[in-house]
Motif scaffolding. Structure first.
Motif, PDB file in Angstrom:
ATOM      1  N   VAL A 188      17.626  44.005  14.488  1.00 13.98           N
ATOM      2  CA  VAL A 188      18.354  44.859  13.557  1.00 13.98           C
ATOM      3  C   VAL A 188      18.119  46.318  13.919  1.00 13.98           C
ATOM      4  CG1 VAL A 188      18.546  45.616  11.174  1.00 13.98           C
ATOM      5  CG2 VAL A 188      18.120  43.222  11.678  1.00 13.98           C
ATOM      6  N   LEU A 203      15.008  56.477  13.006  1.00 14.26           N
ATOM      7  CA  LEU A 203      14.368  55.377  12.289  1.00 14.26           C
ATOM      8  C   LEU A 203      15.108  55.178  10.977  1.00 14.26           C
ATOM      9  CD1 LEU A 203      10.553  56.157  12.597  1.00 14.26           C
ATOM     10  CD2 LEU A 203      11.829  54.367  13.755  1.00 14.26           C
ATOM     11  N   PRO A 204      15.116  53.944  10.457  1.00 12.69           N
ATOM     12  CA  PRO A 204      15.741  53.744   9.148  1.00 12.69           C
ATOM     13  C   PRO A 204      14.928  54.486   8.072  1.00 12.69           C
ATOM     14  CG  PRO A 204      14.623  51.748   9.879  1.00 12.69           C
ATOM     15  CD  PRO A 204      14.576  52.704  11.017  1.00 12.69           C
ATOM     16  N   LEU A 213      13.538  53.617   5.511  1.00  8.56           N
ATOM     17  CA  LEU A 213      12.387  52.950   4.915  1.00  8.56           C
ATOM     18  C   LEU A 213      11.089  53.229   5.674  1.00  8.56           C
ATOM     19  CD1 LEU A 213      11.788  50.273   6.877  1.00  8.56           C
ATOM     20  CD2 LEU A 213      13.890  49.514   5.789  1.00  8.56           C
ATOM     21  N   ALA A 214      11.203  53.810   6.875  1.00  9.37           N
ATOM     22  CA  ALA A 214       9.992  54.034   7.670  1.00  9.37           C
ATOM     23  C   ALA A 214       9.644  55.523   7.725  1.00  9.37           C
ATOM     24  CB  ALA A 214      10.202  53.500   9.077  1.00  9.37           C
ATOM     25  N   LEU A 274      11.531  51.567  19.350  1.00  9.48           N
ATOM     26  CA  LEU A 274      11.303  52.050  17.988  1.00  9.48           C
ATOM     27  C   LEU A 274      11.280  50.951  16.937  1.00  9.48           C
ATOM     28  CD1 LEU A 274      13.393  55.374  17.641  1.00  9.48           C
ATOM     29  CD2 LEU A 274      11.287  54.986  18.874  1.00  9.48           C
ATOM     30  N   THR A 275      10.883  49.757  17.318  1.00  8.52           N
ATOM     31  CA  THR A 275      10.744  48.702  16.308  1.00  8.52           C
ATOM     32  C   THR A 275       9.372  48.805  15.668  1.00  8.52           C
ATOM     33  OG1 THR A 275       9.867  47.221  17.975  1.00  8.52           O
ATOM     34  CG2 THR A 275      12.220  47.053  17.518  1.00  8.52           C
ATOM     35  N   MET A 276       9.200  48.094  14.573  1.00  9.90           N
ATOM     36  CA  MET A 276       7.911  48.070  13.904  1.00  9.90           C
ATOM     37  C   MET A 276       6.850  47.515  14.854  1.00  9.90           C
ATOM     38  SD  MET A 276       7.079  46.542  10.217  1.00  9.90           S
ATOM     39  CE  MET A 276       5.820  45.303  10.084  1.00  9.90           C
ATOM     40  N   CYS A 319       5.480  50.268  17.106  1.00 10.07           N
ATOM     41  CA  CYS A 319       4.506  51.151  16.440  1.00 10.07           C
ATOM     42  C   CYS A 319       3.161  50.432  16.352  1.00 10.07           C
ATOM     43  CB  CYS A 319       4.913  51.512  15.013  1.00 10.07           C
ATOM     44  SG  CYS A 319       6.615  52.052  14.761  1.00 10.07           S
ATOM     45  N   HIS A 369      -0.690  51.104  17.801  1.00 13.77           N
ATOM     46  CA  HIS A 369      -1.818  51.341  16.884  1.00 13.77           C
ATOM     47  C   HIS A 369      -2.960  50.366  17.152  1.00 13.77           C
ATOM     48  CE1 HIS A 369       0.645  53.663  13.617  1.00 13.77           C
ATOM     49  NE2 HIS A 369       0.644  54.242  14.801  1.00 13.77           N
ATOM     50  N   GLY A 391      -4.091  52.002  10.451  1.00 13.46           N
ATOM     51  CA  GLY A 391      -2.802  52.123  11.132  1.00 13.46           C
ATOM     52  C   GLY A 391      -1.903  50.910  10.982  1.00 13.46           C
ATOM     53  N   LEU A 392      -2.391  49.831  10.372  1.00 17.43           N
ATOM     54  CA  LEU A 392      -1.521  48.675  10.145  1.00 17.43           C
ATOM     55  C   LEU A 392      -1.183  48.489   8.671  1.00 17.43           C
ATOM     56  CD1 LEU A 392      -2.727  45.836  12.564  1.00 17.43           C
ATOM     57  CD2 LEU A 392      -1.344  47.842  13.019  1.00 17.43           C
ATOM     58  N   GLU A 393      -1.627  49.447   7.824  1.00 16.20           N
ATOM     59  CA  GLU A 393      -1.323  49.290   6.394  1.00 16.20           C
ATOM     60  C   GLU A 393       0.140  49.603   6.133  1.00 16.20           C
ATOM     61  OE1 GLU A 393      -4.039  51.771   4.246  1.00 16.20           O
ATOM     62  OE2 GLU A 393      -5.749  50.776   5.221  1.00 16.20           O
ATOM     63  N   CYS A 394       0.791  48.678   5.419  1.00 13.96           N
ATOM     64  CA  CYS A 394       2.227  48.831   5.192  1.00 13.96           C
ATOM     65  C   CYS A 394       2.548  50.196   4.593  1.00 13.96           C
ATOM     66  CB  CYS A 394       2.743  47.755   4.237  1.00 13.96           C
ATOM     67  SG  CYS A 394       2.121  46.106   4.564  1.00 13.96           S
ATOM     68  N   CYS A 448       3.301  53.514   6.613  1.00 12.48           N
ATOM     69  CA  CYS A 448       4.587  53.718   7.292  1.00 12.48           C
ATOM     70  C   CYS A 448       5.793  53.489   6.388  1.00 12.48           C
ATOM     71  CB  CYS A 448       4.724  52.785   8.482  1.00 12.48           C
ATOM     72  SG  CYS A 448       3.392  52.930   9.658  1.00 12.48           S
ATOM     73  N   HIS A 449       5.566  52.861   5.239  1.00 14.21           N
ATOM     74  CA  HIS A 449       6.710  52.595   4.345  1.00 14.21           C
ATOM     75  C   HIS A 449       6.510  53.299   3.030  1.00 14.21           C
ATOM     76  CE1 HIS A 449       8.492  49.745   7.058  1.00 14.21           C
ATOM     77  NE2 HIS A 449       7.339  49.120   7.174  1.00 14.21           N
TER      78      HIS A 449
HETATM   79  C1  HEC Z   1       2.850  51.674  12.074  1.00 14.33           C
HETATM   80  C2  HEC Z   1       3.902  51.718  11.166  1.00 14.33           C
HETATM   81  C3  HEC Z   1       4.298  50.485  10.350  1.00 14.33           C
HETATM   82  C4  HEC Z   1       3.454  49.676   9.626  1.00 14.33           C
HETATM   83  C5  HEC Z   1       1.937  49.734   9.506  1.00 14.33           C
HETATM   84  C6  HEC Z   1       4.307  48.715   8.967  1.00 14.33           C
HETATM   85  N1  HEC Z   1       5.628  48.944   9.298  1.00 14.33           N
HETATM   86 FE1  HEC Z   1       7.247  47.880   8.643  1.00 14.33          FE
HETATM   87  N2  HEC Z   1       8.473  49.008   9.797  1.00 14.33           N
HETATM   88  C7  HEC Z   1       8.058  50.097  10.565  1.00 14.33           C
HETATM   89  C8  HEC Z   1       9.214  50.648  11.224  1.00 14.33           C
HETATM   90  C9  HEC Z   1       9.227  51.833  12.172  1.00 14.33           C
HETATM   91  C10 HEC Z   1      10.347  49.869  10.824  1.00 14.33           C
HETATM   92  C11 HEC Z   1      11.797  50.032  11.257  1.00 14.33           C
HETATM   93  C12 HEC Z   1      12.002  49.178  12.470  1.00 14.33           C
HETATM   94  C13 HEC Z   1      13.431  49.049  12.915  1.00 14.33           C
HETATM   95  O1  HEC Z   1      14.299  49.810  12.530  1.00 14.33           O
HETATM   96  O2  HEC Z   1      13.647  48.128  13.726  1.00 14.33           O
HETATM   97  C14 HEC Z   1       9.830  48.860   9.919  1.00 14.33           C
HETATM   98  C15 HEC Z   1      10.627  47.890   9.292  1.00 14.33           C
HETATM   99  C16 HEC Z   1      10.162  47.034   8.318  1.00 14.33           C
HETATM  100  C17 HEC Z   1      10.990  46.139   7.573  1.00 14.33           C
HETATM  101  C18 HEC Z   1      12.487  46.045   7.655  1.00 14.33           C
HETATM  102  C19 HEC Z   1      12.881  45.191   8.797  1.00 14.33           C
HETATM  103  C20 HEC Z   1      14.335  45.297   9.059  1.00 14.33           C
HETATM  104  O3  HEC Z   1      14.731  44.651  10.018  1.00 14.33           O
HETATM  105  O4  HEC Z   1      15.047  46.049   8.392  1.00 14.33           O
HETATM  106  C21 HEC Z   1      10.193  45.441   6.722  1.00 14.33           C
HETATM  107  C22 HEC Z   1      10.603  44.387   5.707  1.00 14.33           C
HETATM  108  C23 HEC Z   1       8.820  45.887   6.968  1.00 14.33           C
HETATM  109  N3  HEC Z   1       8.850  46.859   7.943  1.00 14.33           N
HETATM  110  C24 HEC Z   1       7.720  45.415   6.298  1.00 14.33           C
HETATM  111  C25 HEC Z   1       6.402  45.804   6.560  1.00 14.33           C
HETATM  112  C26 HEC Z   1       5.223  45.223   5.938  1.00 14.33           C
HETATM  113  C27 HEC Z   1       5.245  44.132   4.886  1.00 14.33           C
HETATM  114  C28 HEC Z   1       4.140  45.868   6.452  1.00 14.33           C
HETATM  115  C29 HEC Z   1       2.648  45.624   6.174  1.00 14.33           C
HETATM  116  C30 HEC Z   1       2.159  44.338   6.547  1.00 14.33           C
HETATM  117  C31 HEC Z   1       4.633  46.849   7.396  1.00 14.33           C
HETATM  118  N4  HEC Z   1       6.013  46.774   7.440  1.00 14.33           N
HETATM  119  C32 HEC Z   1       3.822  47.720   8.132  1.00 14.33           C
HETATM  120  C33 HEC Z   1       6.780  50.581  10.698  1.00 14.33           C
HETATM  121  C34 HEC Z   1       5.654  50.021  10.136  1.00 14.33           C
END
Ligand code: HEC
Ligand code: HEC
Ligand code: HEC
Ligand code: HEC
Ligand code: HEC
Ligand code: HEC
Length: 428
Positions: free
Chosen positions: A244, A337-338, A340-341, A375-377, A380, A384, A420-423, A426-427
């Motif tokens: 996505v 980036l979307p 949400l990030a 630039l996917t999650m 990142c 980290h 650096g992995l805490e949701c 970044c969100h």
């Molecule tokens: C280091 C940064 C980082 C951390 C920590 C992180 N995220 Fe993300 N996440 C991102 C980024 C950047 C995107 C957007 C990625 C993209 O557009 O493909 C994202 C996208 C998402 C999405 C949307 C996926 C989509 O396809 O739209 C979800 C749901 C999500 N993260 C959940 C979580 C959860 C739950 C946690 C904790 C366990 C978490 N993230 C931790 C950076 C992070």
């Protein structure tokens, strides 16, 4: 006796199905791994994925050419020198290299300090991957340079492979059904012409006549068919989820032919001079036309591209007067980036000490900027997990480092260890 005979037939049927299925599924892996040592392949795969997939795919043009059948186009010795330093090969006047470079808009490929052995393993991997996928168009040099890949690249290879396997699978199923139908009718004919069989048994056989549709109704067949459909659906769904919004390789045409290769490369203008926010804020900023004017008031004033800057700020170079009819230059955003990030440049560049090029690639060589990382999650998070925190000369981290070392003396403190992995980091 004839009942036994029939059940034997069933067993044979099942055995044939199993054999054919097994054969078709192992066919792919056999032909491809036979000649190459798996450890070499694994090493090649790792190097290829770490260094080449940003720009190359096996079966399609991304930023660089498709690499399928590369060894039919070039010899290994040529490829060794090319991958070690493509610019040197181009400068040596090699016709093929010069034409290729021109066809790809003079996008320079980075140099790699690999040994021949390492490059060999990459080429082996490419060969094996290339032979797995059914014939796809391979871009020849002549067909006009790079096309852009706006979906995720790389993953396409494995999904194409999956689909190929599934199609073969369905095809083989169809074939089996036809062959079984034939066998059954032959056997029925044979048995019913057997004089030793009583009338009663003959009736039983003809009433048990198996046709293709009966076969379709058996549980095994149903199971296999459902399995095939569920696999296709799952694979499509998962691929969709992971890609996505992935726009790796995205290289939009900009309204002014501004080149980083000239400004940041040749003239070594510091990134900060234009991207003024990058060391102090979340956003790096795209420079306003005023910054361009610091130089272009006098540099290249008669260039058509520079006159676009003048038009934007309503500047008349003949009189040096500024009008009021201004409009912003509509640069097309490359990285996005979307919402949400949350991503912060200053945190990475200043606190973390990460170089621009680690995330943005060889900007100083880019005539047109393209999105280098995916630039996917996952991207990142991988970094980290692997990157040490830059704690030197940063008192803020003293306590944290002490705490970390008390718990774990072996590995240095990584970004993971500071959250650096805490949701929520970044969100929003
Ligand atoms: C280091 C940064 C980082 C951390 C920590 C992180 N995220 Fe993300 N996440 C991102 C980024 C950047 C995107 C957007 C990625 C993209 O557009 O493909 C994202 C996208 C998402 C999405 C949307 C996926 C989509 O396809 O739209 C979800 C749901 C999500 N993260 C959940 C979580 C959860 C739950 C946690 C904790 C366990 C978490 N993230 C931790 C950076 C992070
Ligand atoms: C930054 C993008 C980029 C990266 C990363 C990259 N390449 Fe390239 N590659 C290109 C471009 C662009 C070309 C086309 C020639 C040119 O413009 O210099 C090319 C050309 C090639 C060619 C010649 C292809 C042909 O059709 O003759 C080979 C082989 C090749 N690359 C292999 C590799 C390998 C192996 C890696 C990884 C170790 C790699 N490249 C990494 C951009 C890249
Ligand atoms: C002379 C001014 C100038 C300098 C110096 C400069 N840039 Fe840029 N940069 C721009 C302009 C203008 C754009 C928008 C047009 C484009 O994308 O090419 C841009 C775009 C970018 C983008 C893409 C932004 C997006 O839309 O996502 C990146 C990444 C970038 N620059 C990185 C760098 C790096 C790294 C350096 C230093 C090596 C640098 N720039 C030096 C002017 C500059
Ligand atoms: C620090 C000085 C400096 C700044 C700031 C600067 N440039 Fe330049 N620019 C140059 C130089 C030097 C050249 C190369 C001139 C040559 O090739 O002779 C150049 C060349 C160019 C060219 C190529 C012109 C041609 O026709 O060959 C374009 C387009 C351009 N700049 C756009 C921009 C834009 C847009 C900005 C603002 C984002 C900008 N420049 C900011 C110094 C600058
Ligand atoms: C850790 C990775 C990373 C590093 C290091 C990094 N960037 Fe970025 N950059 C990004 C991401 C991710 C985006 C997209 C941000 C968004 O969409 O919110 C981005 C976007 C940009 C943009 C587009 C405008 C903006 O701020 O969104 C520019 C320009 C840029 N970066 C320049 C730079 C320069 C110059 C450096 C070095 C001084 C640098 N970047 C270092 C990851 C990085
Ligand atoms: C090239 C490696 C690299 C990449 C890629 C990267 N980061 Fe980071 N990130 C770091 C480093 C190093 C730090 C530690 C900075 C510090 O010391 O505070 C960090 C810190 C952070 C922090 C602060 C964590 C904390 O606990 O204070 C956030 C939030 C963050 N990154 C978000 C992102 C997002 C979102 C992305 C992807 C769009 C991303 N990062 C991609 C290297 C990276």
């Amino acid at each position: 006796m004839s009942r036994k005979y029939l059940s034997k037939c069933r067993i044979i049927h099942v055995a044939i199905i199993a054999l054919i299925l097994f054969g078709s599924s192992s066919l792919y892996s056999q032909e491809s791994t036979e000649s190459v040592d798996p450890s070499v392949l694994a090493a090649g795969e790792k190097l290829y994925k770490a260094n080449c997939t940003q720009c190359h795919a096996i079966n399609e043009v991304v930023i660089g050419p498709s690499l399928k059948n590369i060894e039919e186009r070039r010899e290994r010795t040529w490829l060794f020198s090319w991958i070690k330093n493509s610019q040197k090969v181009i400068e040596s006047g090699d016709d093929y290299a010069v034409a290729l470079y021109a066809a790809y808009n003079k996008t320079a490929m980075p140099s790699y300090p690999f040994t021949d052995l390492e490059i060999g393993s990459i080429l082996d991997y490419i060969k094996v991957e290339g032979s797995k996928v059914p014939v796809a168009e391979v871009a020849a040099i002549t067909d006009g340079g790079p096309s852009l890949n706006q979906g995720g690249s790389g993953d396409n290879i494995s999904s194409a492979f999956m689909y190929a396997v599934l199609i073969v699978f369905v095809f083989v199923l169809g074939l089996i059904l036809v062959v079984l139908g034939l066998i059954v009718s032959l056997l029925t004919k044979y048995i019913s012409s057997d004089k030793e069989i009583s009338e009663e048994d003959k009736e039983l056989i003809t009433s048990q006549r198996v046709n293709v549709f009966d076969l379709l109704k058996t549980n095994t067949m149903l199971g296999i068919i459902i399995f095939a459909f569920v696999s296709i659906a799952l694979k499509t769904g998962i691929d969709g989820l992971f890609t996505v919004g992935v726009q790796q390789g995205y290289m939009p045409t900009q309204p002014i032919a501004y080149s980083h290769e000239i400004h940041a490369g040749q003239y070594e203008i510091d990134c900060n001079y234009c991207h003024t926010g990058v060391r102090k804020s979340k956003s790096a900023n795209i420079p306003s036309a005023n910054i361009c004017m610091n130089c272009h008031v006098s540099i290249k004033t008669d260039s058509k591209e520079i006159q676009k800057i003048y038009a934007a700020i309503d500047y008349d170079p003949s009189t040096g007067a500024y009008g009021t009819n201004t409009k912003p230059i509509e640069w097309v955003r490359v990285h996005n980036l979307p919402d949400l990030a949350y991503f912060n440049h200053a945190q990475h560049v200043v606190v973390g000490g990460v170089e621009c090029e680690t995330c943005h690639g060889p900007i100083k060589e880019m005539e047109v900027v393209y999105q280098y990382s995916n630039l996917t999650m996952g991207w990142c998070i991988n970094c980290h997990r692997e990157t040490n925190v830059n704690a030197k000369g940063n008192d803020y981290y003293n306590n944290l480092v002490e705490l970390h070392e008390a718990k774990n003396t072996k590995t240095p403190m990584k970004v993971v260890d500071i959250g650096g992995l805490e949701c929520s980091k970044c969100h929003y």
